[in-house]
Design a protein around this motif. Structure first.
Motif, short mmCIF file in Angstrom:
data_model
loop_
_atom_site.label_atom_id
_atom_site.label_comp_id
_atom_site.label_asym_id
_atom_site.label_seq_id
_atom_site.Cartn_x
_atom_site.Cartn_y
_atom_site.Cartn_z
N THR A 1 0.86 -1.17 0.00
CA THR A 1 0.00 0.00 0.00
C THR A 1 0.90 1.23 0.00
N MET A 2 0.72 2.07 -1.01
CA MET A 2 1.54 3.27 -1.15
C MET A 2 0.63 4.48 -1.01
N THR A 3 0.99 5.39 -0.11
CA THR A 3 0.18 6.58 0.13
C THR A 3 1.03 7.82 -0.07
N LEU A 4 0.59 8.69 -0.97
CA LEU A 4 1.20 10.00 -1.12
C LEU A 4 0.54 10.89 -0.08
N GLN A 5 1.35 11.46 0.82
CA GLN A 5 0.84 12.31 1.89
C GLN A 5 1.32 13.74 1.66
N ARG A 6 0.57 14.70 2.21
CA ARG A 6 1.00 16.09 2.09
C ARG A 6 0.65 16.86 3.34
N CYS A 7 1.35 17.98 3.54
CA CYS A 7 1.06 18.89 4.64
C CYS A 7 1.52 20.29 4.26
N THR A 8 1.05 21.27 5.00
CA THR A 8 1.47 22.65 4.78
C THR A 8 2.69 22.96 5.64
N LYS A 9 3.34 24.08 5.34
CA LYS A 9 4.50 24.50 6.13
C LYS A 9 4.10 24.77 7.57
N SER A 10 2.92 25.31 7.78
CA SER A 10 2.53 25.75 9.13
C SER A 10 2.11 24.60 10.04
N ASP A 11 1.35 23.62 9.54
CA ASP A 11 0.84 22.60 10.46
C ASP A 11 1.73 21.36 10.58
N LYS A 12 2.48 21.02 9.54
CA LYS A 12 3.38 19.86 9.53
C LYS A 12 2.68 18.56 9.95
N ALA A 13 1.37 18.48 9.72
CA ALA A 13 0.62 17.25 10.00
C ALA A 13 0.25 16.62 8.67
N TYR A 14 0.90 15.52 8.34
CA TYR A 14 0.67 14.86 7.06
C TYR A 14 -0.69 14.19 7.03
N THR A 15 -1.37 14.36 5.89
CA THR A 15 -2.64 13.67 5.65
C THR A 15 -2.56 12.97 4.30
N PRO A 16 -3.30 11.88 4.13
CA PRO A 16 -3.28 11.17 2.84
C PRO A 16 -3.81 12.05 1.71
N TYR A 17 -3.12 11.98 0.57
CA TYR A 17 -3.53 12.71 -0.63
C TYR A 17 -4.03 11.72 -1.69
N LYS A 18 -3.28 10.65 -1.93
CA LYS A 18 -3.66 9.57 -2.85
C LYS A 18 -3.15 8.25 -2.27
N THR A 19 -3.89 7.18 -2.47
CA THR A 19 -3.49 5.86 -1.97
C THR A 19 -3.73 4.80 -3.04
N TRP A 20 -2.75 3.88 -3.15
CA TRP A 20 -2.85 2.76 -4.08
C TRP A 20 -2.45 1.48 -3.36
N THR A 21 -3.09 0.37 -3.73
CA THR A 21 -2.74 -0.93 -3.15
C THR A 21 -2.63 -1.95 -4.27
N GLN A 22 -1.61 -2.80 -4.18
CA GLN A 22 -1.40 -3.87 -5.17
C GLN A 22 -0.98 -5.13 -4.42
N THR A 23 -1.46 -6.28 -4.87
CA THR A 23 -1.10 -7.56 -4.27
C THR A 23 -0.26 -8.35 -5.25
N TYR A 24 0.81 -8.98 -4.73
CA TYR A 24 1.73 -9.78 -5.53
C TYR A 24 1.92 -11.13 -4.84
N SER A 25 2.48 -12.08 -5.56
CA SER A 25 2.85 -13.35 -4.93
C SER A 25 4.19 -13.81 -5.47
N GLY A 26 4.85 -14.66 -4.69
CA GLY A 26 6.13 -15.20 -5.11
C GLY A 26 7.31 -14.38 -4.62
N THR A 27 8.49 -14.82 -5.00
CA THR A 27 9.72 -14.15 -4.57
C THR A 27 10.13 -13.11 -5.61
N GLY A 28 11.15 -12.32 -5.25
CA GLY A 28 11.70 -11.33 -6.17
C GLY A 28 11.23 -9.92 -5.86
N LYS A 29 11.57 -9.01 -6.76
CA LYS A 29 11.29 -7.59 -6.60
C LYS A 29 9.85 -7.28 -7.00
N LYS A 30 9.12 -6.64 -6.10
CA LYS A 30 7.73 -6.23 -6.35
C LYS A 30 7.69 -4.71 -6.33
#
Length: 144
Positions: free
Chosen positions: A74-103
């Motif tokens: 699950t990969m989430t692009l997060q963002r925040c402003t200079k003033s609050d520095k509290a990251y919130t999710p902007y976009k999220t993606w999920t992918q499922t793989y099986s087996g060995t090796g680079k995913k």
């Protein structure tokens, strides 16, 4: 007199032990923990990268699998402003793989100016339906 010497020796011993503990705690506090890498059983590495060019953010999450199991990234692009520095999710993606090796999970998305961005990659390893291992990694912050 004997009891005074005994007390003095014990007192000095305690002072020496406390000063050593203080130095050790200070060294631990000053240590660079960025280089610490967790050890996993079913994967050898998690990486998270973010590159912004123009108004496009290239996000990538990689997991190197060492065991023949199911891997959910699950990969989430997060963002925040200079003033609050509290990251919130902007976009999220999920992918499922099986087996060995680079995913690899890669996505490119449009981003707005005036924010700090970072990518969080969470990897979950399953044996059947049972969660057996999990790990996470953040990319560096990027101001856009």
């Amino acid at each position: 007199m004997k009891s005074f010497r005994k007390f003095l020796c014990m007192f000095l011993g305690v002072v020496v032990m406390m000063s050593y503990t203080n130095v050790a705690a200070q060294e631990l506090q000053n240590a660079d923990i960025e280089g610490v890498t967790p050890r996993y059983t079913n994967m050898s590495q998690i990486t998270s990268t973010l590159a912004i060019s123009g108004n496009k953010a290239a996000c990538e999450g990689i997991c190197k699998m060492t065991a023949n199991k199911t891997c959910e990234i699950t990969m989430t692009l997060q963002r925040c402003t200079k003033s609050d520095k509290a990251y919130t999710p902007y976009k999220t993606w999920t992918q499922t793989y099986s087996g060995t090796g680079k995913k690899t999970l890669s996505k490119t998305v449009s981003v707005d100016s005036g924010y700090y961005y970072r990518v969080q990659v969470v990897v979950k390893i399953y044996s059947g339906s049972k969660l057996v291992e999990a790990g996470a990694k953040y990319s560096s912050e990027v101001w856009h």
